[in-house]
Design a protein around this motif. Structure first.
Motif, PDB file in Angstrom:
ATOM      1  N   LEU A  57       0.830  -1.202   0.000  1.00 38.07           N
ATOM      2  CA  LEU A  57       0.000   0.000   0.000  1.00 38.07           C
ATOM      3  C   LEU A  57       0.868   1.258   0.000  1.00 38.07           C
ATOM      4  CD1 LEU A  57      -2.889   1.080   0.090  1.00 38.07           C
ATOM      5  CD2 LEU A  57      -2.739   1.020   2.572  1.00 38.07           C
ATOM      6  N   ASN A  58       1.919   1.265   0.791  1.00 39.71           N
ATOM      7  CA  ASN A  58       2.847   2.393   0.824  1.00 39.71           C
ATOM      8  C   ASN A  58       3.461   2.624  -0.559  1.00 39.71           C
ATOM      9  OD1 ASN A  58       4.582   4.429   1.867  1.00 39.71           O
ATOM     10  ND2 ASN A  58       6.185   2.905   2.177  1.00 39.71           N
ATOM     11  N   LEU A  61       0.743   3.840  -3.146  1.00 35.28           N
ATOM     12  CA  LEU A  61       0.369   5.248  -2.990  1.00 35.28           C
ATOM     13  C   LEU A  61       1.476   6.175  -3.485  1.00 35.28           C
ATOM     14  CD1 LEU A  61      -1.426   5.135   0.475  1.00 35.28           C
ATOM     15  CD2 LEU A  61      -2.463   5.344  -1.797  1.00 35.28           C
ATOM     16  N   LYS A  62       2.718   5.821  -3.199  1.00 33.35           N
ATOM     17  CA  LYS A  62       3.833   6.656  -3.679  1.00 33.35           C
ATOM     18  C   LYS A  62       3.963   6.605  -5.192  1.00 33.35           C
ATOM     19  CE  LYS A  62       6.519   6.700   0.525  1.00 33.35           C
ATOM     20  NZ  LYS A  62       7.768   6.382   1.204  1.00 33.35           N
ATOM     21  N   ARG A  64       1.486   5.997  -7.196  1.00 39.40           N
ATOM     22  CA  ARG A  64       0.203   6.433  -7.748  1.00 39.40           C
ATOM     23  C   ARG A  64      -0.402   5.402  -8.704  1.00 39.40           C
ATOM     24  NH1 ARG A  64       0.111  12.830  -7.928  1.00 39.40           N
ATOM     25  NH2 ARG A  64       1.509  13.166  -6.186  1.00 39.40           N
ATOM     26  N   TRP A  65      -0.423   4.156  -8.241  1.00 40.67           N
ATOM     27  CA  TRP A  65      -1.044   3.089  -9.019  1.00 40.67           C
ATOM     28  C   TRP A  65      -2.557   3.238  -8.986  1.00 40.67           C
ATOM     29  CZ3 TRP A  65       1.986  -1.292  -6.157  1.00 40.67           C
ATOM     30  CH2 TRP A  65       3.307  -1.316  -6.623  1.00 40.67           C
ATOM     31  N   TRP A  67      -6.314   1.730  -8.354  1.00 40.56           N
ATOM     32  CA  TRP A  67      -6.781   0.853  -7.283  1.00 40.56           C
ATOM     33  C   TRP A  67      -6.887  -0.594  -7.748  1.00 40.56           C
ATOM     34  CZ3 TRP A  67      -6.356   1.951  -2.473  1.00 40.56           C
ATOM     35  CH2 TRP A  67      -6.349   3.287  -2.078  1.00 40.56           C
ATOM     36  N   LEU A  70      -3.324  -1.978  -7.667  1.00 41.73           N
ATOM     37  CA  LEU A  70      -2.930  -2.121  -6.268  1.00 41.73           C
ATOM     38  C   LEU A  70      -3.625  -3.322  -5.626  1.00 41.73           C
ATOM     39  CD1 LEU A  70      -1.390  -1.112  -3.813  1.00 41.73           C
ATOM     40  CD2 LEU A  70      -3.270   0.468  -3.379  1.00 41.73           C
TER      41      LEU A  70
END
Length: 103
Positions: A57-58, A61-62, A64-65, A67, A70
């Motif tokens: 998740l980290n 988010l960095k 910018r995938w 959802w 992810l």
């Protein structure tokens, strides 16, 4: 993003190995009646999988995938051998994104 990638890669390998150990322990439990392995490895894998989820998740988010992407990466720790394949693809993708950003 490099530090997030490193922690993700480490956790992907650890979770992948632990999942294989859990599958082997389940074979021992249901095939031979040896339940001790599942009692030890099961909770350990669950705890490590939670850390894998946080690392993925980290990174997601960095980077910018989306959802959907992810979610696929998050679920990779639940299917034997898939975390190894996804780790390789994610690493290649992140390295391409870093190279494109620095150009």
């Amino acid at each position: 993003m490099e530090s997030a990638l490193k922690s993700f890669r480490v956790m992907a390998y650890i979770v992948g190995v632990m999942l294989l150990a859990l599958v082997a322990a389940m074979v021992l439990k249901y095939g031979f009646g040896e339940a001790a392995g599942v009692a030890i490895i099961g909770p350990l894998h669950g705890f490590l999988y939670a850390i894998y989820l946080l690392a993925a998740l980290n990174l997601g988010l960095k980077a910018r995938w989306s959802w959907v992407y992810l979610l696929g990466v998050l679920l990779a720790g639940t299917i034997p051998f898939l975390s190894f394949v996804v780790e390789r693809k994610v690493t290649q993708r992140v390295h391409r994104e870093i190279a494109a950003a620095s150009s």
